[in-house]
Design an enzyme around this catalytic site. Structure first.
Site, PDB file in Angstrom:
ATOM      1  N   ASP A 136      36.034  34.277  33.439  1.00  0.00           N
ATOM      2  CA  ASP A 136      34.645  34.160  33.043  1.00  0.00           C
ATOM      3  C   ASP A 136      34.493  34.061  31.518  1.00  0.00           C
ATOM      4  OD1 ASP A 136      31.790  34.400  33.265  1.00  0.00           O
ATOM      5  OD2 ASP A 136      31.948  36.573  32.995  1.00  0.00           O
ATOM      6  N   GLU A 385      42.178  42.263  36.422  1.00  0.00           N
ATOM      7  CA  GLU A 385      41.665  41.944  37.746  1.00  0.00           C
ATOM      8  C   GLU A 385      42.549  41.000  38.566  1.00  0.00           C
ATOM      9  OE1 GLU A 385      37.516  40.828  37.457  1.00  0.00           O
ATOM     10  OE2 GLU A 385      36.945  42.904  37.095  1.00  0.00           O
ATOM     11  N   TYR A 441      30.951  47.045  39.095  1.00  0.00           N
ATOM     12  CA  TYR A 441      29.629  46.455  38.857  1.00  0.00           C
ATOM     13  C   TYR A 441      28.622  46.846  39.925  1.00  0.00           C
ATOM     14  CZ  TYR A 441      31.709  43.936  35.013  1.00  0.00           C
ATOM     15  OH  TYR A 441      32.314  43.634  33.816  1.00  0.00           O
ATOM     16  N   GLU A 478      35.303  48.319  32.637  1.00  0.00           N
ATOM     17  CA  GLU A 478      34.188  47.361  32.670  1.00  0.00           C
ATOM     18  C   GLU A 478      33.094  47.924  33.559  1.00  0.00           C
ATOM     19  OE1 GLU A 478      34.845  43.230  33.568  1.00  0.00           O
ATOM     20  OE2 GLU A 478      36.699  43.155  32.403  1.00  0.00           O
TER      21      GLU A 478
HETATM   22  C1  BDP Z   1      34.967  40.832  35.450  1.00  0.00           C
HETATM   23  C2  BDP Z   1      35.865  40.224  34.405  1.00  0.00           C
HETATM   24  C3  BDP Z   1      35.151  39.818  33.137  1.00  0.00           C
HETATM   25  C4  BDP Z   1      33.798  39.242  33.456  1.00  0.00           C
HETATM   26  C5  BDP Z   1      32.964  40.308  34.135  1.00  0.00           C
HETATM   27  C6  BDP Z   1      31.551  39.815  34.461  1.00  0.00           C
HETATM   28  O1  BDP Z   1      36.979  41.031  34.110  1.00  0.00           O
HETATM   29  O2  BDP Z   1      35.958  38.890  32.436  1.00  0.00           O
HETATM   30  O3  BDP Z   1      33.159  38.697  32.344  1.00  0.00           O
HETATM   31  O4  BDP Z   1      33.586  40.723  35.309  1.00  0.00           O
HETATM   32  O5  BDP Z   1      31.358  39.340  35.554  1.00  0.00           O
HETATM   33  O6  BDP Z   1      35.213  40.142  36.610  1.00  0.00           O
HETATM   34  O7  BDP Z   1      30.685  39.905  33.603  1.00  0.00           O
END
Ligand code: BDP
Length: 565
Positions: A136, A385, A441, A478
């Site tokens: 991404d 990931e 997330y 993250e």
């Molecule tokens: C994860 C990735 C990261 C993305 C992030 C996203 O590690 O590079 O930018 O999610 O979706 O999958 O913002």
């Protein structure tokens, strides 16, 4: 400024490029040129420059060094192919005397920005100039870091690594020094930060002792210097080389990450190298500005997501006492990667499809070789990931973890970041690693807009991971929400600044319930440019700063939390 153009059949390495544009080096060409022939093109590109050398310099040994060329390079000097390198984020160099001439020299570099199932990062390449990225961020490419020529005597100090052992007071330094060519005698000196000599030897191999060690600590980057000199019999200095190092210990014990035997809590970000016009190119004023910002909000660490950063950024981290999770460019190791959790779960073909082992070994080797003496580097992240729950993942990763440890004299902890689609139920690799880093997330890609449910999901997830790996510490590397700067919402809807604040508050509350959660690195430090994608409006907007470094509302909460934590 170099000449630059896309590849065409008419390129003759002995002739000037036929249709050049100007590009700045270092920099990403696809951030500074306009038009689809540069910005959308996947393939080969040419760089060309000229440099002048006085004849006296030809008596020296001359080395041409590239900080990084993304993603592969062939280097031609005066029409001769002199070196090749694969991998876009680590340095390479070679002696060039054989083809150098006094006066004008023609230097050309053929650059590839192709990514496929054998490269890191990894992508689907269809061979027709089209590729689908499994990551991404925008595929910025080119000569992205410094290009230098340096000169030495024919006898020279080739490489220094600085292993040491310390009880935090007494330190024994056992440098490994490689010299090429003849010399008569040598001197090795350790200088403290005020340039006082603290230890000295007249050979290259004896250990050196420091009695009252001044430790490198997070937030206080105390550095020593190791200075090596080699001499001819008549006392003439043949070469001298000085390398900085810091002394500190790292240990994982009782689910804690100990730096100098004190528990360390990671506060910071995953950080891209990304900016207007410079793209992914090394940008020292930006790096310096970012460091001021990080310091002002109480961040003590960052991850070099998703590729090694430039060498000056690493030196600066040492000096400032920043704590770094140093990541290879192994991203995209998940066939079918996209935001749809179910689609991903059904795909199990990653490790049969990918052929990245050789590139991965090389990326680890070059990274550890480059960065092993940086005290700021407290952990290697060897992949972001990957498909850690698919058949073959363990066979793929076990030897790479072993390799990383073998190459690193300090045997630093090794990690990877776990994708939420390959959760604790499926994961087959986490036990191979020292620390488990989770990218989560909830409230965004799952339970979008529902922070109550996200809170439960997060808590439940932590508990399950801990049950499965009771001895490991966890870092959230993250978590975040796309946030349109200036978008406000009484309902605190997704994409608003209010939602980003609420999401982070929710996560922080849950993290604070678990002593084995030893860090929070938000995604991301700043908004960044991505490939075009239905869910990306002007890039990825999960930054807590905008791309031009204006704070979103979340920043004042972070400051309050981090400056007091
Ligand atoms: C994860 C990735 C990261 C993305 C992030 C996203 O590690 O590079 O930018 O999610 O979706 O999958 O913002």
């Amino acid at each position: 400024m170099w000449h630059f153009q896309a590849d065409e059949p008419a390129i003759d390495v002995n002739q000037p490029l036929p249709h050049p544009e100007w590009v700045a080096v270092p920099g990403s060409f696809n951030a500074q040129l306009m038009g689809p022939q540069y910005t959308d093109r996947v393939g080969y590109f040419w760089y060309e420059t000229h440099f002048q050398l006085p004849s006296s310099q030809l008596k020296q040994r001359n080395v041409l060094r590239f900080g990084a060329v993304t993603h592969a390079a062939e280097v031609y000097l005066n029409g001769h192919l002199i070196m090749k390198h694969k991998g876009g984020f680590t340095p390479f160099e070679g002696e060039i005397n054989q083809f150098l001439q006094a006066g004008d020299n023609d230097l050309k570099v053929k650059v590839s920005n192709i990514l496929d199932n054998t490269t890191l990062p990894s992508a689907d390449y269809k061979g027709d100039g089209q590729e689908t990225y499994r990551f991404d961020f925008y595929n910025y490419s080119g000569i992205q870091r410094q290009v230098i020529i340096y000169s030495t005597n024919p006898s020279y100090i080739d490489q220094i690594t600085i292993p040491y052992e310390t009880d935090l007071t007494h330190t024994t330094v056992k440098p490994e020094i490689k010299v090429q060519g003849d010399f008569d005698h040598a001197q090795v000196t350790i200088l403290d930060q005020t340039k006082q000599v603290v230890a000295q030897n007249n050979d290259l191999t004896s250990p050196l002792k420091i009695d009252q060690t001044h430790l490198w600590e997070p937030g206080n980057g105390y550095l020593y210097q190791l200075q090596v000199k080699i001499f001819a019999a008549d006392g003439q200095l043949l070469d001298t080389y000085t390398k900085s190092f810091g002394i500190r210990t790292i240990e994982i014990k009782n689910n804690q990450f100990l730096i100098n035997q004190k528990p360390f809590y990671f506060k910071g970000f995953g950080k891209h190298m990304d900016f207007f016009a410079s793209g992914r190119g090394m940008n020292l004023p930006l790096m310096n500005w970012d460091n001021q910002i990080l310091n002002s909000i109480g961040a003590n660490s960052f991850r070099t997501s998703h590729y090694p950063n430039d060498e000056i950024t690493m030196q600066q981290a040492d000096r400032l006492g920043q704590v770094v999770i140093d990541e290879t460019s192994a991203v995209g190791l998940f066939i079918g990667f996209n935001a749809n959790v179910e689609v991903l779960k059904n795909n199990q073909t990653t490790w049969n499809t990918l052929d990245t082992t050789a590139a991965h070994q090389l990326a680890i080797k070059e990274l550890v070789e480059r960065d092993a003496d940086h005290p700021s580097v407290v952990m290697w992240s060897i992949a972001n990931e990957p498909a850690g729950g698919q058949p073959g993942a363990r066979e793929y990763f076990a030897p790479l973890v072993k390799l990383t440890k073998e190459l690193d004299w300090q045997k630093r902890p090794v990690t990877f970041t776990d994708i939420m689609r390959d959760d604790y139920q499926d994961d087959q690799i986490a036990d191979l690693f020292d620390v488990i880093c989770l990218n989560r997330y909830y409230g965004w890609y799952s339970n979008h807009g529902n922070l109550k449910a996200a809170e439960d999901e997060l808590r439940d997830n932590i508990i399950h991971w801990h049950e499965k790996h009771p001895d490991k510490p966890f870092i959230f590397t993250e978590f975040g929400a796309d946030t349109v700067p200036g978008l406000h919402s009484l309902e605190h809807s997704p994409y608003s600044e209010e939602y980003q604040v609420d999401l982070y508050k929710t996560y922080f509350k849950v993290f604070d319930e678990f002593s084995y959660v030893i860090g929070e690195q938000l995604w991301a430090y700043a908004d960044f440019h991505t490939q075009d994608n239905m869910i990306r409006i002007d890039g990825n907007l999960k930054g807590v700063f905008t791309r031009d470094r204006r704070p979103k509302a979340i920043v004042s909460l972070l400051k309050q939390r981090w400056l007091n934590k």
